[in-house]
Motif scaffolding. Structure first.
Motif, PDB file in Angstrom:
ATOM      1  N   ALA A   1       2.838 -17.337 -65.225  1.00 55.57           N
ATOM      2  CA  ALA A   1       2.789 -17.909 -66.573  1.00 55.57           C
ATOM      3  C   ALA A   1       3.569 -19.217 -66.643  1.00 55.57           C
ATOM      4  CB  ALA A   1       3.336 -16.906 -67.582  1.00 55.57           C
ATOM      5  N   ALA A   2       4.744 -19.264 -66.017  1.00 57.54           N
ATOM      6  CA  ALA A   2       5.546 -20.492 -66.009  1.00 57.54           C
ATOM      7  C   ALA A   2       4.807 -21.610 -65.293  1.00 57.54           C
ATOM      8  CB  ALA A   2       6.884 -20.227 -65.338  1.00 57.54           C
ATOM      9  N   CYS A   3       4.183 -21.297 -64.173  1.00 59.31           N
ATOM     10  CA  CYS A   3       3.414 -22.288 -63.413  1.00 59.31           C
ATOM     11  C   CYS A   3       2.266 -22.848 -64.235  1.00 59.31           C
ATOM     12  CB  CYS A   3       2.900 -21.644 -62.128  1.00 59.31           C
ATOM     13  SG  CYS A   3       1.689 -22.634 -61.216  1.00 59.31           S
ATOM     14  N   LEU A   4       1.491 -21.968 -64.874  1.00 56.11           N
ATOM     15  CA  LEU A   4       0.334 -22.401 -65.665  1.00 56.11           C
ATOM     16  C   LEU A   4       0.772 -23.246 -66.856  1.00 56.11           C
ATOM     17  CD1 LEU A   4      -1.741 -19.086 -65.706  1.00 56.11           C
ATOM     18  CD2 LEU A   4      -2.160 -21.113 -64.302  1.00 56.11           C
TER      19      LEU A   4
ATOM     20  N   LYS B 239      -5.388 -29.523 -61.464  1.00 57.09           N
ATOM     21  CA  LYS B 239      -5.611 -29.099 -60.074  1.00 57.09           C
ATOM     22  C   LYS B 239      -4.547 -29.677 -59.149  1.00 57.09           C
ATOM     23  CE  LYS B 239     -10.659 -28.700 -60.346  1.00 57.09           C
ATOM     24  NZ  LYS B 239     -11.937 -29.293 -59.872  1.00 57.09           N
ATOM     25  N   ARG B 240      -4.253 -30.955 -59.362  1.00 59.15           N
ATOM     26  CA  ARG B 240      -3.247 -31.617 -58.518  1.00 59.15           C
ATOM     27  C   ARG B 240      -1.889 -30.956 -58.678  1.00 59.15           C
ATOM     28  NH1 ARG B 240      -1.840 -37.101 -60.896  1.00 59.15           N
ATOM     29  NH2 ARG B 240      -0.420 -35.761 -62.087  1.00 59.15           N
ATOM     30  N   GLU B 241      -1.476 -30.711 -59.926  1.00 61.90           N
ATOM     31  CA  GLU B 241      -0.170 -30.115 -60.173  1.00 61.90           C
ATOM     32  C   GLU B 241      -0.120 -28.668 -59.696  1.00 61.90           C
ATOM     33  OE1 GLU B 241       2.530 -31.692 -61.289  1.00 61.90           O
ATOM     34  OE2 GLU B 241       1.336 -33.530 -61.257  1.00 61.90           O
ATOM     35  N   PHE B 242      -1.216 -27.946 -59.903  1.00 65.80           N
ATOM     36  CA  PHE B 242      -1.278 -26.549 -59.484  1.00 65.80           C
ATOM     37  C   PHE B 242      -1.150 -26.429 -57.963  1.00 65.80           C
ATOM     38  CE2 PHE B 242      -3.673 -22.781 -58.171  1.00 65.80           C
ATOM     39  CZ  PHE B 242      -3.126 -21.799 -58.964  1.00 65.80           C
TER      40      PHE B 242
ATOM     41  N   PHE C 205      -8.951 -20.286 -60.656  1.00 60.91           N
ATOM     42  CA  PHE C 205      -8.019 -20.493 -59.555  1.00 60.91           C
ATOM     43  C   PHE C 205      -7.517 -19.128 -59.106  1.00 60.91           C
ATOM     44  CE2 PHE C 205      -8.082 -24.192 -62.199  1.00 60.91           C
ATOM     45  CZ  PHE C 205      -8.006 -25.279 -61.325  1.00 60.91           C
ATOM     46  N   ILE C 206      -7.284 -19.004 -57.818  1.00 62.02           N
ATOM     47  CA  ILE C 206      -6.751 -17.751 -57.288  1.00 62.02           C
ATOM     48  C   ILE C 206      -5.356 -17.989 -56.719  1.00 62.02           C
ATOM     49  CG2 ILE C 206      -6.945 -16.044 -55.438  1.00 62.02           C
ATOM     50  CD1 ILE C 206      -9.893 -15.954 -55.848  1.00 62.02           C
ATOM     51  N   LEU C 207      -4.439 -17.154 -57.157  1.00 57.23           N
ATOM     52  CA  LEU C 207      -3.092 -17.154 -56.576  1.00 57.23           C
ATOM     53  C   LEU C 207      -2.992 -15.928 -55.689  1.00 57.23           C
ATOM     54  CD1 LEU C 207      -2.665 -18.127 -59.849  1.00 57.23           C
ATOM     55  CD2 LEU C 207      -0.443 -18.658 -58.854  1.00 57.23           C
ATOM     56  N   GLY C 208      -2.995 -16.155 -54.383  1.00 59.13           N
ATOM     57  CA  GLY C 208      -2.815 -15.076 -53.426  1.00 59.13           C
ATOM     58  C   GLY C 208      -1.351 -14.866 -53.127  1.00 59.13           C
ATOM     59  N   PRO C 209      -1.035 -13.976 -52.205  1.00 62.52           N
ATOM     60  CA  PRO C 209       0.367 -13.714 -51.858  1.00 62.52           C
ATOM     61  C   PRO C 209       1.134 -14.969 -51.449  1.00 62.52           C
ATOM     62  CG  PRO C 209      -1.052 -12.027 -50.922  1.00 62.52           C
ATOM     63  CD  PRO C 209      -1.957 -13.064 -51.501  1.00 62.52           C
ATOM     64  N   LYS C 210       0.470 -15.903 -50.738  1.00 58.63           N
ATOM     65  CA  LYS C 210       1.161 -17.123 -50.295  1.00 58.63           C
ATOM     66  C   LYS C 210       1.540 -18.001 -51.474  1.00 58.63           C
ATOM     67  CE  LYS C 210      -0.898 -17.435 -45.663  1.00 58.63           C
ATOM     68  NZ  LYS C 210      -1.735 -18.246 -44.740  1.00 58.63           N
ATOM     69  N   GLU C 211       0.603 -18.158 -52.416  1.00 60.12           N
ATOM     70  CA  GLU C 211       0.876 -19.005 -53.581  1.00 60.12           C
ATOM     71  C   GLU C 211       1.969 -18.391 -54.461  1.00 60.12           C
ATOM     72  OE1 GLU C 211      -2.921 -20.118 -51.897  1.00 60.12           O
ATOM     73  OE2 GLU C 211      -2.191 -18.167 -52.569  1.00 60.12           O
ATOM     74  N   ILE C 212       1.900 -17.077 -54.655  1.00 62.27           N
ATOM     75  CA  ILE C 212       2.915 -16.410 -55.473  1.00 62.27           C
ATOM     76  C   ILE C 212       4.284 -16.483 -54.797  1.00 62.27           C
ATOM     77  CG2 ILE C 212       3.632 -14.193 -56.443  1.00 62.27           C
ATOM     78  CD1 ILE C 212       0.614 -13.560 -56.783  1.00 62.27           C
ATOM     79  N   GLN C 213       4.279 -16.347 -53.473  1.00 63.65           N
ATOM     80  CA  GLN C 213       5.540 -16.449 -52.738  1.00 63.65           C
ATOM     81  C   GLN C 213       6.124 -17.854 -52.828  1.00 63.65           C
ATOM     82  OE1 GLN C 213       7.196 -13.789 -51.325  1.00 63.65           O
ATOM     83  NE2 GLN C 213       8.860 -15.294 -51.246  1.00 63.65           N
ATOM     84  N   ALA C 214       5.243 -18.865 -52.830  1.00 65.92           N
ATOM     85  CA  ALA C 214       5.727 -20.250 -52.963  1.00 65.92           C
ATOM     86  C   ALA C 214       6.450 -20.435 -54.296  1.00 65.92           C
ATOM     87  CB  ALA C 214       4.549 -21.227 -52.857  1.00 65.92           C
TER      88      ALA C 214
ATOM     89  N   THR D  74       2.019 -24.613 -56.057  1.00 63.56           N
ATOM     90  CA  THR D  74       1.777 -23.337 -55.357  1.00 63.56           C
ATOM     91  C   THR D  74       1.687 -23.465 -53.855  1.00 63.56           C
ATOM     92  OG1 THR D  74      -0.622 -23.604 -55.687  1.00 63.56           O
ATOM     93  CG2 THR D  74       0.590 -22.328 -57.343  1.00 63.56           C
ATOM     94  N   SER D  75       1.813 -24.665 -53.338  1.00 68.17           N
ATOM     95  CA  SER D  75       1.754 -24.824 -51.887  1.00 68.17           C
ATOM     96  C   SER D  75       3.083 -25.255 -51.297  1.00 68.17           C
ATOM     97  CB  SER D  75       0.676 -25.851 -51.499  1.00 68.17           C
ATOM     98  OG  SER D  75       0.977 -27.117 -52.064  1.00 68.17           O
ATOM     99  N   SER D  76       4.067 -25.436 -52.173  1.00 66.01           N
ATOM    100  CA  SER D  76       5.379 -25.877 -51.719  1.00 66.01           C
ATOM    101  C   SER D  76       6.437 -24.876 -52.129  1.00 66.01           C
ATOM    102  CB  SER D  76       5.704 -27.257 -52.295  1.00 66.01           C
ATOM    103  OG  SER D  76       7.047 -27.594 -52.027  1.00 66.01           O
ATOM    104  N   SER D  77       7.407 -24.661 -51.275  1.00 61.07           N
ATOM    105  CA  SER D  77       8.507 -23.757 -51.615  1.00 61.07           C
ATOM    106  C   SER D  77       9.757 -24.511 -52.026  1.00 61.07           C
ATOM    107  CB  SER D  77       8.831 -22.851 -50.422  1.00 61.07           C
ATOM    108  OG  SER D  77       9.208 -23.632 -49.304  1.00 61.07           O
TER     109      SER D  77
END
Length: 475
Positions: free
Chosen positions: A295-298, A463-466, A266-275, A470-473
Motif C-alpha cells: 500500500a505504501a509503495c502504490l 511504471k517507472r517509479e514502481f 502489476f505483479i509483486l512477487g516475493p522478490k519485489e516484496i522483499q525489495a 520494487t527492484s532496488s533494496s
C-alpha cells in the motif's frame, strides 16, 4: 505488467436472462440495512470473475444447471438477496424480501479457456461478455441484488461471473454466500456456516453522536493547488469529477474519463516484496506487513505519477474488516454477511510523501490502522446517520482493498478451486490486491496482483517509479 497489448477476440451465445427465486417459500418481510451498509460509497454493483479448467470427472455435467440449482437452494437461507431494495426516510435502504429472485444467465463461448492466457487477470477485457449487464438491472433500488452468469468454453473450462449490490454484502459476505451455494449444489442440506442478518449491531442508536473525525469523507480542496501537470486539478476543473462521483457506479466505472485511461496490472512477487521490505529494514524500521509495504509503495508511486501541487493533501484509504479485530461491544457472528468494514485514511502533503522514504508512508498507514477500535466504529456509524450517508472522496485519494485473503479462489462447485478469481476491474482511484492465476510456479501463492487505472502519460511515470521502488533494496 502481465500481458501484451491485444487480447484474443471471441464471441458468446447468451441465453435469455431469467430470475431464479428461492427453491422453497421464504419470509415476506422488510429488513433494514445497517448504517454501514447503505453509505453512498457502497451504492454500486461489484463485479467478479472466477475461472475453472475442465475436469474429466465432470464430463457431461452442465455447470449452469449445477449452479442454478445451488443458487435456488442458497437463496432459501440468504432470502434477502432474492428481494429488492427501496429507500426510506433519511436515505435509509431497506430490503423488501419479496422472493423475486436473482438474475441468472447461461452462455457458450467459441474459444478454449487457455487461449485467453493472462487476460483473465484483472482488469479483464472480457468482463462485459462474461458478466452481461442486463438492461435495467444496474440500479440500486428496485433491481435484482445479484447477477450470476455461467459461461462454458469449448474445452470444457468455465467462467463464473458474479455481480452483487455492495450495500448487501462485502467481499467476505459474498464469498460466504458462494460457498453455501457450492455446498448445496453438491448435495448439502444446509450451509456449513448459517447466514446471520443481525444488521442492528452496526446501526446507530436513537441519539447518534460522532466522536471522532472521519477525513476520508471530506471533499478535497483545490483552492491554491494549481500545478501545470496536476491531472486531478484539471479533471475537477473540466469535468467536476467530485460531483460526478456521487452517481452510482461512478467510482468504479468513470465513463467520462474512460477514453483517456490505461488499465493494466502489476505483479509483486516475493522478490519485489522483499525489495520493499529491505528498504524498510535499511531505514531501521520494525516489522512490516505485506499490506503495509504494498500500500505504501502504490500510494507513493501513484502520487509521484499524478504530479499534484506539492502542498496538496493526499490520502490513502483502506478498509478494516471488523471480523478480524476484537472490538469492545461489536462481536460479529461468523455467518454475518453484511458490510463489516470501516474505512480509514492515511494523510500527507504530496511533497512529504514523494520526498520521504517508504517508511514514512508505512508509519502513516499503521497509525491509521491503529485508530480502529469499538468507539471509532460507533463514531463512523453515527457519522453516516448525521451526515446523510456520505461517500468517500475520489480525487486526492487512493483506495486500496486487500481481497487476496478472503478465499475467493476456493469457490468449488464441483470443478475444483478456481485457477483465478478477482474483481476483474481497474478503477481510477481504487485498486484491489488479488492473487494472480495459479500455476506450477510456487511463487504464485506468495505473489500479489494489482490492477491500476491512470491516464497514459501518468501511467508511464507510475511504471517507472514502481519498477525503481520494487527492484532496488536501497532506501
Amino acid at each position: 505488467m502481465v500481458w501484451p497489448s491485444f487480447p484474443p477476440r471471441f464471441s458468446i451465445k447468451l441465453s435469455k436472462p431469467e430470475l431464479v427465486p428461492p427453491k422453497t417459500p421464504t419470509p415476506k418481510e422488510k429488513k433494514a440495512l445497517s448504517d454501514l451498509d447503505d453509505q453512498a460509497s457502497l451504492r454500486y454493483h461489484m463485479p467478479g470473475l472466477w475461472f475453472y479448467e475442465n475436469k474429466e470427472s465432470m464430463v457431461g455435467v452442465d455447470p449452469a444447471a449445477v449452479i442454478k440449482e445451488g443458487l435456488a437452494k442458497a437463496l432459501v437461507f440468504y432470502y434477502p438477496l432474492a428481494g429488492r431494495l427501496f429507500q426510506g426516510p433519511n436515505k435509509k435502504l431497506i430490503v423488501d424480501c419479496n422472493g423475486e429472485g436473482a438474475l441468472f444467465l447461461k452462455a457458450e463461448a467459441n474459444v478454449a479457456l487457455r487461449k485467453l492466457g493472462d487476460f483473465i487477470h484483472s482488469p479483464s477485457p472480457y468482463l462485459s461478455k462474461l458478466q452481461y449487464n442486463v438492461p435495467g438491472s444496474e440500479g440500486i433500488t428496485g433491481c435484482p441484488l445479484l447477477l450470476i452468469q455461467v459461461t462454458r468454453f469449448t474445452c470444457g473450462g468455465i467462467a463464473l461471473g458474479v455481480r452483487f449490490n455492495h450495500t448487501m454484502a462485502d467481499g467476505y459476505g459474498i464469498v460466504l454466500f458462494l460457498k453455501a451455494l457450492c455446498e448445496l449444489a453438491q448435495g448439502g442440506s444446509t450451509p456449513s456456516v448459517l447466514p446471520v442478518w443481525d444488521r442492528d449491531t452496526l446501526s446507530a442508536t436513537a441519539n447518534p453522536n460522532p466522536t471522532c473525525s472521519h477525513a476520508v469523507y471530506d471533499a478535497p480542496s483545490f483552492r491554491h493547488n494549481f500545478s501545470l501537470f496536476d491531472f486531478e486539478w484539471w479533471a475537477n476543473k473540466i469535468f467536476n469529477v467530485e460531483k460526478l462521483a456521487s452517481q452510482s457506479l461512478y467510482f468504479f466505472f468513470p465513463t467520462i474519463l474512460k477514453p483517456i485511461m490505461v488499465r493494466t496490472s502489476f505483479i509483486l512477487g516475493p522478490k519485489e516484496i522483499q525489495a520493499l521490505r529491505d528498504q524498510a529494514v535499511a531505514q531501521d524500521y520494525g516489522r512490516c506487513s505485506t499490506f503495509e509495504l504494498i500500500a505504501a509503495c502504490l500510494w507513493k508511486c501513484r502520487t509521484i505519477a499524478l504530479q499534484p501541487n506539492p502542498n496538496a493533501t493526499v490520502r490513502l484509504t483502506f478498509p478494516t474488516d471488523m471480523r478480524q479485530k476484537s472490538l469492545a461491544g461489536l462481536k460479529l457472528s461468523a455467518g454475518y454477511y453484511g458490510n463489516a468494514i470501516v474505512m480509514q485514511s492515511a494523510t500527507s502533503t504530496a511533497k512529504l510523501l514523494c520526498d520521504s522514504p517508504i517508511t514514512y508512508a508505512i508509519q502513516l498507514i499503521r497509525e491509521a490502522k491503529n485508530k480502529v477500535n469499538g468507539d471509532y466504529v460507533k463514531s463512523v456509524i453515527d457519522f453516516m446517520v448525521t451526515r446523510g450517508r456520505p461517500r468517500m472522496s475520489v480525487l486526492r485519494n487512493m483506495l486500496v482493498s486487500d481481497i487476496s485473503r478472503i478465499g475467493m479462489e476456493k469457490i468449488d462447485f464441483g470443478w475444483g478451486n478456481a485457477i483465478y478469481a478477482g474483481a476483474s476491474i481497474a478503477a481510477y482511484g481504487a485498486t484491489f490486491l488479488e492473487r494472480p492465476k495459479s500455476s506450477d510456479d510456487s511463487t504464485t501463492e506468495k505473489s500479489i496482483l494489482v490492477p491500476i487505472s491512470l491516464p497514459h502519460i501518468y501511467m508511464q511515470i507510475f511504471k517507472r517509479e514502481f519498477k525503481k521502488m520494487t527492484s532496488s533494496s536501497t532506501p
